[in-house]
Design a protein around this motif. Structure first.
Motif, short mmCIF file in Angstrom:
data_model
loop_
_atom_site.label_atom_id
_atom_site.label_comp_id
_atom_site.label_asym_id
_atom_site.label_seq_id
_atom_site.Cartn_x
_atom_site.Cartn_y
_atom_site.Cartn_z
N SER A 1 29.15 -4.51 -0.38
CA SER A 1 30.13 -4.61 -1.45
C SER A 1 30.03 -3.39 -2.35
N MET A 2 31.09 -3.15 -3.12
CA MET A 2 31.16 -1.95 -3.94
C MET A 2 30.06 -1.92 -5.00
N ASP A 3 29.71 -3.07 -5.58
CA ASP A 3 28.68 -3.06 -6.61
C ASP A 3 27.33 -2.62 -6.05
N LYS A 4 27.01 -3.04 -4.83
CA LYS A 4 25.75 -2.63 -4.21
C LYS A 4 25.76 -1.14 -3.87
N GLU B 1 15.42 -1.31 -12.52
CA GLU B 1 14.92 -2.42 -11.73
C GLU B 1 16.04 -3.41 -11.42
N LYS B 2 16.89 -3.66 -12.38
CA LYS B 2 18.02 -4.56 -12.15
C LYS B 2 19.01 -3.95 -11.15
N LEU B 3 19.23 -2.65 -11.26
CA LEU B 3 20.08 -1.96 -10.29
C LEU B 3 19.47 -2.04 -8.89
N ARG B 4 18.15 -1.90 -8.82
CA ARG B 4 17.47 -1.96 -7.53
C ARG B 4 17.58 -3.36 -6.91
N ARG B 5 17.46 -4.39 -7.75
CA ARG B 5 17.61 -5.76 -7.25
C ARG B 5 19.03 -6.00 -6.74
N LEU B 6 19.99 -5.45 -7.47
CA LEU B 6 21.39 -5.58 -7.03
C LEU B 6 21.61 -4.86 -5.71
N GLN B 7 21.05 -3.66 -5.60
CA GLN B 7 21.19 -2.87 -4.37
C GLN B 7 20.60 -3.61 -3.18
N ASP B 8 19.45 -4.27 -3.38
CA ASP B 8 18.74 -4.91 -2.28
C ASP B 8 19.18 -6.36 -2.02
N VAL C 1 38.49 1.85 -9.69
CA VAL C 1 37.53 0.86 -9.18
C VAL C 1 36.14 1.16 -9.70
N VAL C 2 35.75 2.43 -9.66
CA VAL C 2 34.43 2.83 -10.15
C VAL C 2 34.30 2.55 -11.64
N THR C 3 35.34 2.89 -12.40
CA THR C 3 35.31 2.65 -13.84
C THR C 3 35.15 1.17 -14.15
N ARG C 4 35.89 0.34 -13.45
CA ARG C 4 35.80 -1.11 -13.67
C ARG C 4 34.39 -1.62 -13.35
N MET C 5 33.81 -1.13 -12.26
CA MET C 5 32.48 -1.58 -11.87
C MET C 5 31.41 -1.07 -12.84
N LEU C 6 31.55 0.17 -13.31
CA LEU C 6 30.59 0.71 -14.27
C LEU C 6 30.66 -0.06 -15.59
N ARG C 7 31.85 -0.46 -16.00
CA ARG C 7 31.97 -1.25 -17.22
C ARG C 7 31.29 -2.61 -17.06
N TYR C 8 31.38 -3.15 -15.86
CA TYR C 8 30.67 -4.40 -15.58
C TYR C 8 29.16 -4.17 -15.67
N PHE C 9 28.67 -3.08 -15.06
CA PHE C 9 27.25 -2.73 -15.14
C PHE C 9 26.82 -2.59 -16.60
N GLN C 10 27.68 -1.98 -17.40
CA GLN C 10 27.36 -1.80 -18.81
C GLN C 10 27.27 -3.15 -19.53
N SER C 11 28.18 -4.05 -19.22
CA SER C 11 28.16 -5.37 -19.85
C SER C 11 26.92 -6.16 -19.47
N GLU C 12 26.33 -5.82 -18.31
CA GLU C 12 25.12 -6.49 -17.84
C GLU C 12 23.85 -5.77 -18.28
N GLY C 13 24.00 -4.69 -19.06
CA GLY C 13 22.85 -3.98 -19.59
C GLY C 13 22.18 -3.03 -18.61
N MET C 14 22.84 -2.72 -17.52
CA MET C 14 22.23 -1.84 -16.52
C MET C 14 22.46 -0.37 -16.82
N VAL C 15 23.60 -0.03 -17.44
CA VAL C 15 23.92 1.36 -17.76
C VAL C 15 24.55 1.43 -19.14
N ARG C 16 24.59 2.65 -19.68
CA ARG C 16 25.37 2.93 -20.87
C ARG C 16 26.32 4.06 -20.54
N LEU C 17 27.59 3.90 -20.88
CA LEU C 17 28.61 4.89 -20.55
C LEU C 17 29.00 5.71 -21.76
#
Length: 221
Positions: A146-149, A211-218, A184-200
């Protein structure tokens, strides 16, 4: 660092073969964004990276890009000399992602060495097999992930390459790497930001929770 230091099978060539390569070798310094090779009709030669970073990508009929692999110090690009490999039927573009220094090996000379040198032929086959594996891995990611992974994996890879969690990269550039649309990337990055994984911020993606990104990836779910 010399060409002889970087070419993996230099010591397995005889003196005449070494002289033929050096006699038909060009050295180039190119700026970020330079297109070094553009499609099958462009037989640039083999590119050996002294320093910097190159990106190989393919372009869809709609103009969307997707990165198939990247090249770093001491890496050799064969697809920039696709004219000597008749079985390659897809168009590949090679671009400098950073200011880069490269050696360009004459395709005619390299092809003649492949015909007489078992070490050159074997090395070329091994390198082609490695690149094919990378393309197959990419196909697997595009088809089954999936795109988020895929986005999480890309951000982690980029942080490892750059040695920092503060990535100076645009949403458009990320989309080009992943073969997606900027929206699509912008929408997904905003979701990542809302989950505390990134800051834009403008032109910047700051990784906050690797670590949260790594768990999502795996995550196989």
């Amino acid at each position: 660092m010399t060409f002889q230091d970087c070419f993996p099978i230099w010591d397995r060539l005889d003196a005449d073969q070494q002289a033929r390569i050096l006699g038909n070798l060009a050295f180039r310094s190119v700026g970020k964004g330079t297109i070094l090779h553009n499609g099958n009709a462009d037989c640039t030669g083999l590119l050996l990276v002294k320093s910097g970073q190159l990106r190989a990508y393919i372009l869809s009929d709609e103009g969307r890009e997707i990165t198939i692999y990247r090249l770093f110090d001491r890496d050799l690009c064969l697809l920039s000399a696709s004219c000597i490999m008749r079985s390659i039927q897809f168009e590949v573009t090679i671009e400098a992602e950073k200011d880069t220094e490269i050696w360009v090996i004459s395709p005619e000379v390299y092809q003649s060495l492949m015909e007489v040198s078992a070490p050159v032929a074997n090395y070329t086959n091994e390198l082609m097999a490695s690149r094919f594996s990378e393309v197959m891995w990419l196909m697997e990611q595009v088809m089954w992930k999936s795109m988020d992974k895929r986005l999480a994996a890309f951000l982690l890879e980029e942080a490892a390459i750059e040695g920092t969690s503060a990535l100076k990269i645009t949403h458009e550039t990320i989309a080009n790497h992943l073969g997606s649309h900027r929206e699509v990337v912008t929408r997904m990055l905003r979701y990542f930001q809302s989950e505390g994984m990134v800051r834009l911020s403008r032109g910047m993606v700051q990784l906050l929770d690797e670590e949260k990104l790594r768990r999502l990836q795996d995550d196989r779910a």
